[in-house]
Scaffold this motif. Structure first.
Motif, short mmCIF file in Angstrom:
data_model
loop_
_atom_site.label_atom_id
_atom_site.label_comp_id
_atom_site.label_asym_id
_atom_site.label_seq_id
_atom_site.Cartn_x
_atom_site.Cartn_y
_atom_site.Cartn_z
N GLY A 49 0.80 -1.14 0.25
CA GLY A 49 0.09 0.09 0.02
C GLY A 49 0.71 1.19 0.05
O GLY A 49 0.51 2.28 -0.71
N GLU B 130 -8.24 -6.14 3.78
CA GLU B 130 -8.99 -5.44 2.79
C GLU B 130 -9.36 -3.90 3.41
O GLU B 130 -9.10 -3.10 3.41
CB GLU B 130 -10.27 -5.80 2.09
N ARG B 131 -9.80 -4.04 5.09
CA ARG B 131 -9.89 -2.82 5.96
C ARG B 131 -8.65 -2.00 5.98
O ARG B 131 -8.57 -1.11 6.23
CB ARG B 131 -10.85 -3.16 6.96
N HIS C 125 -4.84 -10.19 -2.69
CA HIS C 125 -5.93 -9.62 -1.99
C HIS C 125 -7.41 -10.34 -2.48
O HIS C 125 -7.59 -10.41 -3.70
CB HIS C 125 -6.01 -8.26 -2.21
N VAL D 250 -5.96 -1.95 4.27
CA VAL D 250 -5.60 -1.25 2.98
C VAL D 250 -6.38 0.08 3.01
O VAL D 250 -6.12 1.24 2.65
CB VAL D 250 -5.48 -2.10 1.85
N ALA D 251 -7.84 -0.02 3.01
CA ALA D 251 -8.79 1.00 2.77
C ALA D 251 -8.28 2.15 4.22
O ALA D 251 -8.38 3.31 3.75
CB ALA D 251 -10.05 0.35 3.13
N ASP D 252 -8.04 1.68 5.44
CA ASP D 252 -7.62 2.62 6.28
C ASP D 252 -6.28 3.02 6.29
O ASP D 252 -5.89 3.90 7.10
CB ASP D 252 -7.74 2.00 7.70
N GLU D 253 -5.49 2.80 5.29
CA GLU D 253 -4.27 2.88 5.18
C GLU D 253 -3.06 2.79 6.43
O GLU D 253 -2.26 3.31 6.45
CB GLU D 253 -3.97 4.44 4.40
N LYS E 169 0.82 4.05 -3.20
CA LYS E 169 0.66 5.39 -2.76
C LYS E 169 1.84 6.38 -3.07
O LYS E 169 1.83 7.25 -3.79
CB LYS E 169 0.29 5.73 -1.49
N HIS F 98 -11.45 -10.01 -2.06
CA HIS F 98 -12.15 -9.06 -1.80
C HIS F 98 -13.46 -9.71 -1.40
O HIS F 98 -13.97 -10.80 -1.82
CB HIS F 98 -12.43 -8.07 -3.00
#
Length: 184
Positions: A30, A125-126, A163, A128-131, A34, A165
């Motif tokens: 991640g 997944e959470r 990953h 990554v979404a939350d960085e 970015k 999903h």
């Protein structure tokens, strides 16, 4: 030098612009995504153009990896089936739907035994979404230590970042040699 990224401790790692493949292995996915997206956006903006999302794949391509050479790799053909195993038990089939190098995408057909790992993939997944890259890395480590990915020909994938999903799709990166022996 980019803050938070160590220079390569090994020679011979393929370059990712200002990063090396070793750096990419040391930092989590991640953060790398970015970082490379930000670098690409800044480069495009410096030319007076608006960055386009489809350009981001260019920043993530890895020169020197054999699985990225050419697009004729039969493992990446739409419809190819990769398998996910826990020990000798197949717990999922991943049917390739496309590739945007370095990522491969698939539909996931789960088998008995997969449910044990569903919460781990959801946590990843959470994260990554939350960085939350530390938590994402911890999930990656748990996935890699418990599961084996198999090429369509049935041979094991030496290195992978997978990953899966909640919507039944997957994305992964892979390398055909273990990182610790790929550059010896």
């Amino acid at each position: 030098m980019i803050t938070g990224i160590r220079p390569s401790e090994r020679e011979g790692w393929p370059s990712l612009g200002c990063l090396t493949l070793h750096d990419a292995a040391v930092i989590d996915h991640g953060s790398l995504v970015k970082l490379k997206e930000k670098q690409l956006e800044e480069a495009v903006e410096s030319l007076g153009q608006v960055p386009h999302r489809s350009c981001h794949a260019l920043a993530l391509s890895v020169s020197g990896d054999r699985h990225h050479e050419g697009m004729t790799n039969p493992n990446l053909t739409t419809g190819s089936v990769w398998r996910l195993h826990q020990g000798d038990r197949e717990i999922a089939r991943l049917t390739v739907t496309g590739a945007d190098m370095p990522w491969t995408y698939a539909e996931v057909d789960t088998r008995p035994g997969f449910e044990e790992f569903r919460p781990l993939f959801a946590e990843q997944e959470r994260a990554v979404a939350d960085e939350d890259w530390e938590r994402a890395d911890a999930c990656y480590t748990r996935i890699r230590s418990a599961l084996t990915m198999m090429f369509p020909d049935g041979s094991p994938v030496a290195e992978f970042m997978l990953h899966i999903h909640d919507d039944g799709t997957a994305g992964w990166r892979w390398h055909d040699e273990p990182f610790d022996t790929a550059n010896q």
